[in-house]
Structures are given as C-alpha cells and as structure tokens.
Design a protein around this motif. Structure first.
Motif, PDB file in Angstrom:
ATOM      1  N   GLY A 103       0.638  -1.176   0.103  1.00  0.00           N
ATOM      2  CA  GLY A 103       0.066  -0.049  -0.071  1.00  0.00           C
ATOM      3  C   GLY A 103       0.896   1.265   0.053  1.00  0.00           C
ATOM      4  O   GLY A 103       0.346   2.335   0.013  1.00  0.00           O
ATOM      5  N   GLY A 104       2.179   1.225   0.062  1.00  0.00           N
ATOM      6  CA  GLY A 104       3.049   2.154  -0.024  1.00  0.00           C
ATOM      7  C   GLY A 104       2.966   3.092  -1.275  1.00  0.00           C
ATOM      8  O   GLY A 104       3.156   4.185  -1.390  1.00  0.00           O
ATOM      9  N   ILE A 105       2.664   2.269  -2.263  1.00  0.00           N
ATOM     10  CA  ILE A 105       2.329   2.789  -3.679  1.00  0.00           C
ATOM     11  C   ILE A 105       1.363   2.285  -4.447  1.00  0.00           C
ATOM     12  O   ILE A 105       1.024   1.339  -4.213  1.00  0.00           O
ATOM     13  CB  ILE A 105       3.782   2.269  -4.637  1.00  0.00           C
ATOM     14  CG1 ILE A 105       5.103   3.049  -4.211  1.00  0.00           C
ATOM     15  CG2 ILE A 105       3.463   2.913  -5.924  1.00  0.00           C
ATOM     16  CD1 ILE A 105       6.224   2.469  -4.991  1.00  0.00           C
ATOM     17  N   ILE A 106       0.453   3.249  -5.045  1.00  0.00           N
ATOM     18  CA  ILE A 106      -0.794   3.018  -5.455  1.00  0.00           C
ATOM     19  C   ILE A 106      -0.409   3.466  -7.095  1.00  0.00           C
ATOM     20  O   ILE A 106      -0.121   4.578  -7.196  1.00  0.00           O
ATOM     21  CB  ILE A 106      -1.947   3.842  -5.145  1.00  0.00           C
ATOM     22  CG1 ILE A 106      -1.991   3.650  -3.281  1.00  0.00           C
ATOM     23  CG2 ILE A 106      -3.289   3.423  -5.746  1.00  0.00           C
ATOM     24  CD1 ILE A 106      -2.418   2.297  -3.122  1.00  0.00           C
ATOM     25  N   PHE A 107      -0.797   2.572  -7.942  1.00  0.00           N
ATOM     26  CA  PHE A 107      -0.180   2.774  -9.181  1.00  0.00           C
ATOM     27  C   PHE A 107      -1.168   2.194 -10.282  1.00  0.00           C
ATOM     28  O   PHE A 107      -2.099   1.406 -10.068  1.00  0.00           O
ATOM     29  CB  PHE A 107       1.270   2.556  -9.499  1.00  0.00           C
ATOM     30  CG  PHE A 107       1.215   0.877  -9.373  1.00  0.00           C
ATOM     31  CD1 PHE A 107       1.245  -0.003 -10.528  1.00  0.00           C
ATOM     32  CD2 PHE A 107       1.308   0.115  -8.235  1.00  0.00           C
ATOM     33  CE1 PHE A 107       1.147  -1.377 -10.598  1.00  0.00           C
ATOM     34  CE2 PHE A 107       1.527  -1.275  -8.054  1.00  0.00           C
ATOM     35  CZ  PHE A 107       1.330  -2.070  -9.320  1.00  0.00           C
ATOM     36  N   LYS A 108      -1.315   2.882 -11.800  1.00  0.00           N
ATOM     37  CA  LYS A 108      -1.899   2.300 -12.698  1.00  0.00           C
ATOM     38  C   LYS A 108      -1.288   0.998 -13.409  1.00  0.00           C
ATOM     39  O   LYS A 108      -0.031   1.058 -13.204  1.00  0.00           O
ATOM     40  CB  LYS A 108      -2.106   3.548 -13.646  1.00  0.00           C
ATOM     41  CG  LYS A 108      -3.087   4.627 -12.873  1.00  0.00           C
ATOM     42  CD  LYS A 108      -3.259   5.762 -14.040  1.00  0.00           C
ATOM     43  CE  LYS A 108      -4.280   6.686 -13.370  1.00  0.00           C
ATOM     44  NZ  LYS A 108      -4.506   8.016 -14.260  1.00  0.00           N
ATOM     45  N   PRO A 109      -1.778   0.464 -14.195  1.00  0.00           N
ATOM     46  CA  PRO A 109      -1.048  -0.539 -14.823  1.00  0.00           C
ATOM     47  C   PRO A 109       0.286  -0.038 -15.747  1.00  0.00           C
ATOM     48  O   PRO A 109       1.017  -0.912 -16.008  1.00  0.00           O
ATOM     49  CB  PRO A 109      -2.114  -1.123 -15.897  1.00  0.00           C
ATOM     50  CG  PRO A 109      -3.431  -1.038 -14.945  1.00  0.00           C
ATOM     51  CD  PRO A 109      -3.289   0.515 -14.521  1.00  0.00           C
ATOM     52  N   ASP A 110       0.145   1.458 -16.162  1.00  0.00           N
ATOM     53  CA  ASP A 110       1.480   1.764 -17.071  1.00  0.00           C
ATOM     54  C   ASP A 110       2.340   2.347 -15.750  1.00  0.00           C
ATOM     55  O   ASP A 110       3.420   2.736 -16.738  1.00  0.00           O
ATOM     56  CB  ASP A 110       0.828   2.877 -17.837  1.00  0.00           C
ATOM     57  CG  ASP A 110       0.251   4.142 -16.976  1.00  0.00           C
ATOM     58  OD1 ASP A 110       0.575   4.089 -15.755  1.00  0.00           O
ATOM     59  OD2 ASP A 110      -0.278   5.062 -17.995  1.00  0.00           O
ATOM     60  N   GLY A 111       2.154   2.011 -14.679  1.00  0.00           N
ATOM     61  CA  GLY A 111       3.190   2.547 -13.803  1.00  0.00           C
ATOM     62  C   GLY A 111       3.322   3.561 -13.250  1.00  0.00           C
ATOM     63  O   GLY A 111       3.873   3.939 -12.135  1.00  0.00           O
ATOM     64  N   THR A 112       2.300   4.320 -13.469  1.00  0.00           N
ATOM     65  CA  THR A 112       2.066   5.839 -12.952  1.00  0.00           C
ATOM     66  C   THR A 112       1.505   5.822 -11.603  1.00  0.00           C
ATOM     67  O   THR A 112       0.547   4.986 -11.584  1.00  0.00           O
ATOM     68  CB  THR A 112       1.048   6.594 -13.891  1.00  0.00           C
ATOM     69  OG1 THR A 112       1.499   6.684 -15.235  1.00  0.00           O
ATOM     70  CG2 THR A 112       0.886   8.216 -13.331  1.00  0.00           C
TER      71      THR A 112
END
Length: 305
Positions: A103-112
């Motif tokens: 949960g430290g990073i929330i990201f989209k499938p493109d890595g954004t």
C-alpha cells in the motif's frame, strides 16, 4: 471448506522474553457477519493469487474473467514493487489501480503512481540497526530500485528469480536513506524474524508498519503503507465503500485488509492467526483456492446487473 475456519485455541510467542498468549477463537468470534453485497475484490499475490511456482492458475484466470463480466473491479495489493506486479496485471487485463509495497505505492497498470510513501531517516536508522544486530539480511527498495549489500546471497538470487528485478549492490545501506519506500529483512530463522517483527512493531508504532509477508520475509513500510489503507484508497477510487470489498490473503501483512474489508478470505495454507482474522477459509493456492473462494463466497454476493 467450512464457512467458519477452526483456528487453534491459542498462539504463543515471545516478546522481549515475556510469554504471550492470544485466544484465536475469540478473535474469530468477534468478526462481523458476512456482508450481503460485494462490489469489488482486492487480492494479495504471492501465496494467494499466484501458485507456488509464481504462475496464475487457469481456474484463476477464468474466474477473473467472470468478475470482469459481472462488472466487479479486481485490484492487487502486494508486498512487491510495481515492476514485479505489472506483468501479472497485464496478463489478467486489469485496468484499475493497484497497490505495491503493501500500500506504500498506488499505481496504474502503466506504472504511473498516484500515491508514493517513504520511510523517514530516523525510522530507517532504527530498522537498519535492529536487523544488523540480529544478523538479518537487509534490503532497501526505492520504487523498483532494489539495493542490497551482497547481490549474490542465496536469498537475493531467489528473489531475483521470482520478481525479475535486478539487485544493485551498495557498500553501505546507511548512505541510501533517501526515498526508501520499503525495507525487507530476510532470514531462515523464522522464530527470530517473528520476534523482531513484534519488537520493531512496538518500537515503531505510529511511524511504520512492520509485517511479515512470508515466514522468511519481514516488510517495513511507512505507517500508512499497509493493505488496510490500500483498500480504503482503492475503494475510494472506484466509489465503493470498504464494507463492499472482499479481500483474499494468506500472510501477516494481509491482516490490515482483513480488518477493513467487508469480507476477509484466508487461503488454506495460512497460519492459524491469519485464518482466525478472516471470516471464511478457502483451499490452498496449490488447489485452486482463489477460484473456489470467488465462486463460493463472492459471486453469490455480487449484485445483478
């Protein structure tokens, strides 16, 4: 499998020399009832969505398609960094946001990334020194940049084979405190790792989340970098309430999401305390447990179109 898992009566452990006993039956009995409606699914990866050989079972792929056809978003929440999650996200055709580093990073499938949390230097100093004191192999991760002191240990080589990430050998991890989103402690001494989890968790309460993601891996992430907060973030992004979320997991770092989601499902091979924290139990990740859980517990609670 029964709707109510049958955990052992107590769990014993050691914290700074003092005995500890937890009534697992009482923990399970205090859980809320099963929800009537599920509108979203959040799943752990290793030990849950993935088989022991780190592949996705055909039964799981088929059930993901059923969820998609029913309009139910599936999000992944893993201890892994985004780079080690994206290939699976692509394989499943997921289009929404996912959570890395617990949960430290929330990201989209493109890595954004939409959320990226890091540990403070003070916390990193405490963690580094504690792991060093106990001879526990220590890794730092900055986004998907993985730093180790020795890139050729058996643990590093094994992790590289699982995640596909390249380890970067650095002479002194103490000089790499900037922008660290996750520290991993690795040891084959599972009892020691459990004790260090307990002690570090107490020392860093409010400043960091300290959870084992497997018997040999201890994850330290920022305080809000836990899978419970991840569920809140992911549900909010979809306009769904946390109590309308079903989650699946198998390890101690999945406990925070069990406490937030409306429906917690533990894998069959999970430890007793993890099973006790989930409302229901499915089969193991070797025996199509993920697909069985979706079919038995989730699909009957999905609203009709």
């Amino acid at each position: 499998m029964d709707d109510q898992p049958a955990p052992a009566k107590t769990l014993t452990g050691v914290f700074t020399g003092a005995p500890m006993s937890v009534d697992l039956d009482a923990i399970h009995a205090a859980l809320p009832p099963l929800p009537q409606t599920i509108k979203m699914v959040v799943s752990d990866m290793d030990g849950t969505l993935l088989t022991p050989d780190k592949t996705i079972a055909p039964s799981t792929v088929a059930m993901v398609k059923v969820l998609q056809e029913r309009g139910i978003p599936l999000c992944l929440a893993s201890a892994r960094p985004p780079a080690a999650m994206i290939p699976y996200i692509g394989q499943l055709g997921l289009t929404g946001q996912n959570a890395g580093f617990n949960g430290g990073i929330i990201f989209k499938p493109d890595g954004t990334t939409s959320v990226s949390r890091v540990l403070s230097p003070d916390v990193l100093s405490i963690v580094h020194d504690m792991l060093h004191l106990h001879g526990i192999e220590t890794w730092f991760l900055r986004q998907s940049y993985w730093m180790v002191k020795d890139a050729y240990t058996p643990f590093v080589q094994h992790e590289q084979g699982i995640t596909g990430l390249t380890p970067h050998q650095v002479p002194d991890l103490r000089k790499e405190f900037e922008g660290i989103g996750k520290v991993m402690g690795v040891s084959s001494d599972t009892s020691l790792l459990q004790d260090v989890e307990t002690e570090l968790g107490a020392m860093l309460q409010g400043d960091a989340s300290v959870r084992r993601s497997s018997d040999i891996l201890l994850d330290v992430t920022p305080a809000l970098a836990n899978k419970g907060e991840a569920i809140r973030e992911l549900a909010l992004a979809h306009g769904i309430a946390p109590h309308e979320v079903a989650c699946l997991g198998d390890a101690h770092n999945d406990l925070p999401m069990f406490s937030v989601a409306g429906l917690g499902i533990a894998m069959g091979q999970a430890e007793d305390d993890v099973k006790a924290a989930a409302q229901v139990l499915t089969d193991t990740n070797e025996r199509d447990g993920w697909a069985k859980a979706v079919e038995r517990y989730i699909l009957p609670r999905v609203p009709n179109p």
